[in-house]
Design an enzyme around this catalytic site. Structure first.
Site, PDB file in Angstrom:
ATOM      1  N   LYS A 140     -10.628  -3.064  12.268  1.00 39.14           N
ATOM      2  CA  LYS A 140      -9.452  -2.618  13.037  1.00 39.14           C
ATOM      3  C   LYS A 140      -9.329  -3.361  14.369  1.00 39.14           C
ATOM      4  O   LYS A 140      -8.226  -3.711  14.791  1.00 39.14           O
ATOM      5  CB  LYS A 140      -9.496  -1.099  13.262  1.00 39.14           C
ATOM      6  CG  LYS A 140      -9.237  -0.286  11.995  1.00 39.14           C
ATOM      7  CD  LYS A 140      -7.889  -0.618  11.376  1.00 39.14           C
ATOM      8  CE  LYS A 140      -7.568   0.175  10.130  1.00 39.14           C
ATOM      9  NZ  LYS A 140      -6.381  -0.333   9.421  1.00 39.14           N
TER      10      LYS A 140
ATOM     11  N   TYR B  93     -15.212  -0.546   9.262  1.00 46.72           N
ATOM     12  CA  TYR B  93     -13.808  -0.129   9.406  1.00 46.72           C
ATOM     13  C   TYR B  93     -13.336  -0.440  10.828  1.00 46.72           C
ATOM     14  O   TYR B  93     -12.276  -1.046  11.030  1.00 46.72           O
ATOM     15  CB  TYR B  93     -13.727   1.373   9.114  1.00 46.72           C
ATOM     16  CG  TYR B  93     -12.345   1.978   9.207  1.00 46.72           C
ATOM     17  CD1 TYR B  93     -11.358   1.654   8.289  1.00 46.72           C
ATOM     18  CD2 TYR B  93     -12.047   2.915  10.200  1.00 46.72           C
ATOM     19  CE1 TYR B  93     -10.100   2.239   8.361  1.00 46.72           C
ATOM     20  CE2 TYR B  93     -10.797   3.500  10.276  1.00 46.72           C
ATOM     21  CZ  TYR B  93      -9.824   3.160   9.354  1.00 46.72           C
ATOM     22  OH  TYR B  93      -8.589   3.746   9.430  1.00 46.72           O
TER      23      TYR B  93
ATOM     24  N   ILE C 202      -0.340  -1.707  -6.143  1.00 47.65           N
ATOM     25  CA  ILE C 202      -1.258  -2.539  -6.934  1.00 47.65           C
ATOM     26  C   ILE C 202      -1.305  -2.006  -8.357  1.00 47.65           C
ATOM     27  O   ILE C 202      -1.082  -0.806  -8.591  1.00 47.65           O
ATOM     28  CB  ILE C 202      -2.687  -2.597  -6.337  1.00 47.65           C
ATOM     29  CG1 ILE C 202      -3.237  -1.192  -6.060  1.00 47.65           C
ATOM     30  CG2 ILE C 202      -2.743  -3.469  -5.101  1.00 47.65           C
ATOM     31  CD1 ILE C 202      -4.696  -1.168  -5.726  1.00 47.65           C
ATOM     32  N   ARG C 203      -1.602  -2.920  -9.280  1.00 47.20           N
ATOM     33  CA  ARG C 203      -1.709  -2.541 -10.690  1.00 47.20           C
ATOM     34  C   ARG C 203      -2.668  -1.360 -10.833  1.00 47.20           C
ATOM     35  O   ARG C 203      -3.723  -1.338 -10.200  1.00 47.20           O
ATOM     36  CB  ARG C 203      -2.268  -3.723 -11.485  1.00 47.20           C
ATOM     37  CG  ARG C 203      -1.577  -3.981 -12.782  1.00 47.20           C
ATOM     38  CD  ARG C 203      -2.167  -5.229 -13.431  1.00 47.20           C
ATOM     39  NE  ARG C 203      -1.604  -6.462 -12.886  1.00 47.20           N
ATOM     40  CZ  ARG C 203      -0.419  -6.950 -13.244  1.00 47.20           C
ATOM     41  NH1 ARG C 203       0.336  -6.316 -14.119  1.00 47.20           N
ATOM     42  NH2 ARG C 203       0.035  -8.076 -12.720  1.00 47.20           N
TER      43      ARG C 203
ATOM     44  N   GLY D 145      -0.353   4.970  -1.037  1.00 48.77           N
ATOM     45  CA  GLY D 145      -1.426   5.640  -0.306  1.00 48.77           C
ATOM     46  C   GLY D 145      -0.940   6.815   0.528  1.00 48.77           C
ATOM     47  O   GLY D 145       0.219   7.226   0.432  1.00 48.77           O
ATOM     48  N   GLN D 146      -1.846   7.351   1.359  1.00 46.07           N
ATOM     49  CA  GLN D 146      -1.537   8.575   2.110  1.00 46.07           C
ATOM     50  C   GLN D 146      -0.323   8.382   3.025  1.00 46.07           C
ATOM     51  O   GLN D 146       0.590   9.199   3.035  1.00 46.07           O
ATOM     52  CB  GLN D 146      -2.750   9.004   2.953  1.00 46.07           C
ATOM     53  CG  GLN D 146      -2.578  10.395   3.543  1.00 46.07           C
ATOM     54  CD  GLN D 146      -3.436  10.670   4.778  1.00 46.07           C
ATOM     55  OE1 GLN D 146      -4.012   9.765   5.375  1.00 46.07           O
ATOM     56  NE2 GLN D 146      -3.518  11.925   5.163  1.00 46.07           N
TER      57      GLN D 146
ATOM     58  N   GLY E 160       0.839  -1.210   0.000  1.00 41.55           N
ATOM     59  CA  GLY E 160       0.000   0.000   0.000  1.00 41.55           C
ATOM     60  C   GLY E 160       0.864   1.247   0.000  1.00 41.55           C
ATOM     61  O   GLY E 160       0.512   2.276   0.582  1.00 41.55           O
TER      62      GLY E 160
HETATM   63  C1  AKB Z   1     -10.658   7.701   8.782  1.00 42.72           C
HETATM   64  O1  AKB Z   1     -11.177   8.803   9.005  1.00 42.72           O
HETATM   65  O2  AKB Z   1     -11.260   6.738   8.313  1.00 42.72           O
HETATM   66  C2  AKB Z   1      -9.197   7.526   9.141  1.00 42.72           C
HETATM   67  C3  AKB Z   1      -9.004   7.064  10.546  1.00 42.72           C
HETATM   68  C4  AKB Z   1      -9.217   7.969  11.673  1.00 42.72           C
HETATM   69  O3  AKB Z   1      -8.650   5.942  10.765  1.00 42.72           O
HETATM   70  N1  AKB Z   1      -8.499   8.753   8.915  1.00 42.72           N
END
Ligand code: AKB
Length: 317
Positions: free
Chosen positions: A147, A143, A35-36, A11-12, A8
């Site tokens: 996590k 998300y 990644i491609r 990415g940021q 990755g």
């Molecule tokens: C998001 O806002 O999804 C991320 C984080 C806080 O993990 N920047």
């Protein structure tokens, strides 16, 4: 000498971490895994090795690890919170099936693994202010669910197989280099772009909603410092609370107005972002990271704002 693979890397976080690690360990020792379709011109892909390395492809990860004699993997592949809500199964495939691939390759090849967690691993039942290191984690987003699973699966691989897994719970990350894509905290980056372009900022997060944030140089230091930390001092592993600043939209707006007195902001609240942001803590207690590996951030809101505005003016104007 370390040999590092960043999955990755475009990415940021990855785009800056790759260059930071090349500065520390040498260009040839840090592989940019992408990644491609994410190829780009410039130093990231040209100053050191670059390999296609999709986190959902265990074979590809194993081949890159063997080819470059990798001993440390930074696994940064993930969908951020807002995008993940629209594609929950893809978020799981990348975040958890992908993590499983990385951990298996790490187990077989003796690699250490860093996989970020987030303030998103907490939920509405978590103590909101000075959130303790060890506390309730019942997130409401996919998300957050991924996590918490990341933290648990990483701890599992450490306890069961001795894989050297480590992670931090990142807050919203602010940077002028690579924009984030699809996070709840993205407004705190977008607001600087509007200020520098001389545009009114339309704020999607309501007044009074606080979230932890961090300037990218501190976040990069956290990655390096934690992976270099003496393992005998680590009571925790996955993932450490780290904190640098906490603000609501009014406070970041006021900090920018110090430099741009004519800057304007208007609220048009995004209900999804609001529901995610209000389920996250206002501020984390990072005393374990400070005690166990010397975490000590350098940027507060005022110092970050001055630097962001200067750097974005050079980039955009
Ligand atoms: C998001 O806002 O999804 C991320 C984080 C806080 O993990 N920047």
């Amino acid at each position: 000498m370390k040999n590092i693979l960043i999955i990755g890397a475009t990415g940021q976080i990855g785009s800056e971490l790759t260059m930071t690690l090349r500065g520390i360990y040498g260009n040839d020792h840090v592989v940019c895994g992408y990644i491609r379709g994410a190829e780009r011109k410039g130093a990231l892909m040209e100053s050191g090795p670059a390999e296609i390395c999709d986190v959902t492809d265990p074979q590809a990860i194993a081949e890159v690890v063997k080819k470059h004699n990798i001993d440390t993997i930074y696994n940064l592949a993930a969908l951020l919170s807002v995008v993940a809500e629209g594609k929950p199964m893809l978020a799981w495939k990348i975040g958890i099936d992908g993590l499983w691939n990385v951990l298996e390759v790490a187990r077989e090849n003796g690699c250490a693994v860093f996989t970020p967690s987030s303030i998103g691993s907490f939920g509405p039942e978590t103590p909101r202010e000075k959130t303790p290191q060890d506390t309730v984690q019942r997130p409401r987003t996919i998300y957050g669910v991924s996590k918490v699973t990341t933290e648990l699966l990483s701890d599992y691989y450490f306890n069961k197989y001795g894989v050297d897994t480590r992670s931090v719970r990142f807050p919203g990350l602010i940077s002028y280099v690579t924009p984030p894509g699809g996070g709840t905290t993205d407004y705190a980056v977008d607001i600087y772009y509007s200020a520098v372009k001389g545009e009114k900022f339309i704020c999607p997060i309501p007044k009074g909603v606080y979230m932890d944030m961090m300037y990218m140089p501190d976040a990069l230091n956290a990655c390096v410092q934690l992976m270099e930390a003496d393992p005998t001092k680590l009571v925790h592993r996955n993932g450490f609370n780290i904190a640098a600043m906490s603000f609501d939209p009014e406070e970041i707006y006021a900090a920018i107005k110090v430099h741009k007195p004519n800057f304007e902001m208007e609220y048009q609240v995004d209900e999804l972002k609001k529901s995610i942001a209000t389920s996250w803590p206002d501020s984390l207690d990072d005393s374990c990271a400070r005690a166990e590996w010397g975490w000590n951030p350098q940027y507060d809101l005022a110092k970050m704002t001055e630097h962001m505005l200067q750097q974005l003016s050079v980039k955009l104007l």
